[in-house]
Structures are given as structure tokens and as C-alpha cells.
Design a protein around this motif. Structure first.
Motif, PDB file in Angstrom:
ATOM      1  N   VAL A   1       0.832  -1.200   0.000  1.00 37.51           N
ATOM      2  CA  VAL A   1       0.000   0.000   0.000  1.00 37.51           C
ATOM      3  C   VAL A   1       0.869   1.254   0.000  1.00 37.51           C
ATOM      4  O   VAL A   1       1.985   1.259   0.520  1.00 37.51           O
ATOM      5  N   ALA A   2       0.338   2.304  -0.590  1.00 36.83           N
ATOM      6  CA  ALA A   2       0.950   3.631  -0.566  1.00 36.83           C
ATOM      7  C   ALA A   2      -0.139   4.612  -0.141  1.00 36.83           C
ATOM      8  O   ALA A   2      -1.330   4.279  -0.169  1.00 36.83           O
ATOM      9  N   GLU A   3       0.261   5.812   0.246  1.00 39.38           N
ATOM     10  CA  GLU A   3      -0.714   6.813   0.676  1.00 39.38           C
ATOM     11  C   GLU A   3      -1.622   7.175  -0.496  1.00 39.38           C
ATOM     12  O   GLU A   3      -1.166   7.421  -1.596  1.00 39.38           O
ATOM     13  N   GLY A   4      -2.941   7.181  -0.238  1.00 36.19           N
ATOM     14  CA  GLY A   4      -3.918   7.499  -1.273  1.00 36.19           C
ATOM     15  C   GLY A   4      -4.498   6.277  -1.969  1.00 36.19           C
ATOM     16  O   GLY A   4      -5.446   6.403  -2.740  1.00 36.19           O
ATOM     17  N   ASP A   5      -3.962   5.096  -1.740  1.00 34.18           N
ATOM     18  CA  ASP A   5      -4.473   3.877  -2.365  1.00 34.18           C
ATOM     19  C   ASP A   5      -5.821   3.491  -1.771  1.00 34.18           C
ATOM     20  O   ASP A   5      -6.095   3.734  -0.599  1.00 34.18           O
ATOM     21  N   VAL A   6      -6.666   2.859  -2.596  1.00 38.65           N
ATOM     22  CA  VAL A   6      -7.931   2.291  -2.144  1.00 38.65           C
ATOM     23  C   VAL A   6      -7.817   0.778  -2.317  1.00 38.65           C
ATOM     24  O   VAL A   6      -7.552   0.296  -3.410  1.00 38.65           O
ATOM     25  N   ILE A   7      -7.979   0.040  -1.213  1.00 34.14           N
ATOM     26  CA  ILE A   7      -7.832  -1.412  -1.256  1.00 34.14           C
ATOM     27  C   ILE A   7      -9.071  -2.081  -0.682  1.00 34.14           C
ATOM     28  O   ILE A   7      -9.829  -1.463   0.067  1.00 34.14           O
ATOM     29  N   ARG A   8      -9.263  -3.346  -1.050  1.00 32.71           N
ATOM     30  CA  ARG A   8     -10.345  -4.157  -0.504  1.00 32.71           C
ATOM     31  C   ARG A   8      -9.719  -5.293   0.286  1.00 32.71           C
ATOM     32  O   ARG A   8      -8.927  -6.058  -0.251  1.00 32.71           O
ATOM     33  N   VAL A   9     -10.070  -5.384   1.562  1.00 35.57           N
ATOM     34  CA  VAL A   9      -9.541  -6.427   2.446  1.00 35.57           C
ATOM     35  C   VAL A   9     -10.700  -7.253   2.979  1.00 35.57           C
ATOM     36  O   VAL A   9     -11.868  -6.895   2.798  1.00 35.57           O
ATOM     37  N   GLU A  10     -10.388  -8.341   3.658  1.00 34.84           N
ATOM     38  CA  GLU A  10     -11.418  -9.164   4.282  1.00 34.84           C
ATOM     39  C   GLU A  10     -12.229  -8.302   5.252  1.00 34.84           C
ATOM     40  O   GLU A  10     -11.701  -7.367   5.850  1.00 34.84           O
ATOM     41  N   LYS A  11     -13.484  -8.635   5.431  1.00 35.77           N
ATOM     42  CA  LYS A  11     -14.400  -7.818   6.239  1.00 35.77           C
ATOM     43  C   LYS A  11     -13.848  -7.586   7.647  1.00 35.77           C
ATOM     44  O   LYS A  11     -13.456  -8.523   8.331  1.00 35.77           O
ATOM     45  N   LEU A  12     -13.809  -6.304   8.048  1.00 36.91           N
ATOM     46  CA  LEU A  12     -13.274  -5.921   9.351  1.00 36.91           C
ATOM     47  C   LEU A  12     -14.361  -5.632  10.377  1.00 36.91           C
ATOM     48  O   LEU A  12     -14.098  -5.637  11.568  1.00 36.91           O
ATOM     49  N   GLY A  13     -15.573  -5.338   9.941  1.00 32.77           N
ATOM     50  CA  GLY A  13     -16.656  -5.040  10.878  1.00 32.77           C
ATOM     51  C   GLY A  13     -16.542  -3.664  11.503  1.00 32.77           C
ATOM     52  O   GLY A  13     -16.869  -3.483  12.673  1.00 32.77           O
ATOM     53  N   VAL A  14     -16.078  -2.681  10.733  1.00 29.15           N
ATOM     54  CA  VAL A  14     -15.913  -1.307  11.211  1.00 29.15           C
ATOM     55  C   VAL A  14     -16.867  -0.418  10.414  1.00 29.15           C
ATOM     56  O   VAL A  14     -17.048  -0.606   9.217  1.00 29.15           O
ATOM     57  N   GLU A  15     -17.484   0.544  11.086  1.00 29.78           N
ATOM     58  CA  GLU A  15     -18.434   1.451  10.434  1.00 29.78           C
ATOM     59  C   GLU A  15     -17.746   2.326   9.383  1.00 29.78           C
ATOM     60  O   GLU A  15     -16.564   2.662   9.517  1.00 29.78           O
ATOM     61  N   ALA A  16     -18.488   2.727   8.369  1.00 30.36           N
ATOM     62  CA  ALA A  16     -17.966   3.601   7.319  1.00 30.36           C
ATOM     63  C   ALA A  16     -17.637   4.971   7.901  1.00 30.36           C
ATOM     64  O   ALA A  16     -18.363   5.493   8.750  1.00 30.36           O
ATOM     65  N   GLY A  17     -16.525   5.552   7.489  1.00 27.96           N
ATOM     66  CA  GLY A  17     -16.096   6.858   7.968  1.00 27.96           C
ATOM     67  C   GLY A  17     -15.132   6.805   9.136  1.00 27.96           C
ATOM     68  O   GLY A  17     -14.499   7.803   9.454  1.00 27.96           O
ATOM     69  N   GLN A  18     -15.014   5.670   9.792  1.00 33.00           N
ATOM     70  CA  GLN A  18     -14.103   5.561  10.920  1.00 33.00           C
ATOM     71  C   GLN A  18     -12.680   5.293  10.439  1.00 33.00           C
ATOM     72  O   GLN A  18     -12.454   4.893   9.305  1.00 33.00           O
ATOM     73  N   THR A  19     -11.722   5.514  11.333  1.00 32.31           N
ATOM     74  CA  THR A  19     -10.316   5.270  11.036  1.00 32.31           C
ATOM     75  C   THR A  19      -9.910   3.915  11.590  1.00 32.31           C
ATOM     76  O   THR A  19     -10.306   3.544  12.696  1.00 32.31           O
ATOM     77  N   TYR A  20      -9.123   3.165  10.803  1.00 35.15           N
ATOM     78  CA  TYR A  20      -8.632   1.859  11.230  1.00 35.15           C
ATOM     79  C   TYR A  20      -7.116   1.869  11.122  1.00 35.15           C
ATOM     80  O   TYR A  20      -6.562   2.341  10.119  1.00 35.15           O
ATOM     81  N   ASN A  21      -6.429   1.385  12.152  1.00 39.12           N
ATOM     82  CA  ASN A  21      -4.970   1.355  12.171  1.00 39.12           C
ATOM     83  C   ASN A  21      -4.472  -0.078  12.053  1.00 39.12           C
ATOM     84  O   ASN A  21      -4.910  -0.956  12.795  1.00 39.12           O
ATOM     85  N   PHE A  22      -3.531  -0.288  11.137  1.00 41.44           N
ATOM     86  CA  PHE A  22      -2.877  -1.581  10.970  1.00 41.44           C
ATOM     87  C   PHE A  22      -1.554  -1.537  11.726  1.00 41.44           C
ATOM     88  O   PHE A  22      -0.726  -0.658  11.481  1.00 41.44           O
ATOM     89  N   ASP A  23      -1.362  -2.485  12.641  1.00 43.16           N
ATOM     90  CA  ASP A  23      -0.097  -2.523  13.377  1.00 43.16           C
ATOM     91  C   ASP A  23       0.809  -3.642  12.879  1.00 43.16           C
ATOM     92  O   ASP A  23       1.973  -3.691  13.243  1.00 43.16           O
ATOM     93  N   GLN A  24       0.286  -4.537  12.039  1.00 46.98           N
ATOM     94  CA  GLN A  24       1.114  -5.588  11.462  1.00 46.98           C
ATOM     95  C   GLN A  24       1.715  -5.088  10.154  1.00 46.98           C
ATOM     96  O   GLN A  24       1.254  -5.413   9.067  1.00 46.98           O
ATOM     97  N   VAL A  25       2.768  -4.284  10.266  1.00 45.93           N
ATOM     98  CA  VAL A  25       3.478  -3.750   9.109  1.00 45.93           C
ATOM     99  C   VAL A  25       4.729  -4.595   8.929  1.00 45.93           C
ATOM    100  O   VAL A  25       5.604  -4.611   9.794  1.00 45.93           O
ATOM    101  N   LEU A  26       4.803  -5.300   7.806  1.00 48.02           N
ATOM    102  CA  LEU A  26       5.903  -6.230   7.579  1.00 48.02           C
ATOM    103  C   LEU A  26       7.143  -5.539   7.018  1.00 48.02           C
ATOM    104  O   LEU A  26       8.260  -5.965   7.276  1.00 48.02           O
ATOM    105  N   ALA A  27       6.935  -4.472   6.229  1.00 45.46           N
ATOM    106  CA  ALA A  27       8.067  -3.756   5.631  1.00 45.46           C
ATOM    107  C   ALA A  27       7.636  -2.334   5.301  1.00 45.46           C
ATOM    108  O   ALA A  27       6.467  -2.069   5.027  1.00 45.46           O
ATOM    109  N   VAL A  28       8.599  -1.404   5.334  1.00 51.75           N
ATOM    110  CA  VAL A  28       8.369  -0.003   4.986  1.00 51.75           C
ATOM    111  C   VAL A  28       9.514   0.453   4.093  1.00 51.75           C
ATOM    112  O   VAL A  28      10.676   0.164   4.366  1.00 51.75           O
ATOM    113  N   ASN A  29       9.167   1.166   3.010  1.00 48.40           N
ATOM    114  CA  ASN A  29      10.184   1.735   2.131  1.00 48.40           C
ATOM    115  C   ASN A  29       9.966   3.237   2.065  1.00 48.40           C
ATOM    116  O   ASN A  29       9.004   3.708   1.489  1.00 48.40           O
TER     117      ASN A  29
END
Length: 102
Positions: free
Chosen positions: A14-42
């Protein structure tokens, strides 16, 4: 700048501004979700985690939920008259990547 995140048993680049589809998270639309499992950063130089990068997060805004196109599952055995047709629609959550914090 891009990052590789893990969610739902899959990995996404992923890069900033990308739109992705992931498995259902069960979070309301408009809310912010944080991913803490970051495997690599460039960010000019590649930082690879063991297994995750310490202190790195990816913030995304939930755009909505939906269901993918139907996949037809057809089972058939010849000469016995057995055939069974079934369909499956996988649920997904659509996210817009806002910020990568390395």
C-alpha cells in the motif's frame, strides 16, 4: 513511500492514497482503522521487520463494506447423475490509505 501490511491472512502493498479491498473488518464507514502488522516499509531505504517493523503503523479510513462478485462452485461426477451447483460471495471492507507512520 510504501508499506507491506498483513490482514485477513493476506499481504498488501500500500501507498498513501491507495484504495484497497480487504477481508471484512466489521468497522463502520467513515471511521479510522490502524494496521499494526506492518511487515516492511520503504521510505527511501527498505526497512524489513522480524516479523513486523517495531513502531510502524498504517492509518486508513473505512469507505464502506460490500460483497464481491459471485463465484460459481460446480461439482460433477460422470455416469452417476450427480451434479451440484453452489455460489459464494465474499464480504469485503474498502479502505483508503491515509498515512504511513514509519
Amino acid at each position: 513511500m510504501y508499506a507491506i501490511i498483513a490482514t485477513g491472512g493476506k499481504q498488501y502493498k500500500v501507498a498513501e492514497g491507495d484504495v484497497i479491498r480487504v477481508e471484512k473488518l466489521g468497522v463502520e464507514a467513515g471511521q479510522t482503522y490502524n494496521f499494526d502488522q506492518v511487515l516492511a516499509v520503504n521510505n527511501g531505504e527498505m526497512i524489513i521487520g522480524t516479523p513486523t517493523v517495531a513502531g510502524a503503523t498504517v492509518s486508513a479510513t473505512v469507505m464502506g463494506e460490500g460483497r464481491a462478485k459471485k463465484v460459481i462452485v460446480y461439482k460433477y461426477k460422470r455416469k452417476t447423475g450427480y451434479h451440484k451447483k453452489n455460489g459464494h460471495r465474499q464480504s469485503y471492507t474498502e479502505l483508503k490509505i491515509e498515512k504511513i507512520n514509519a
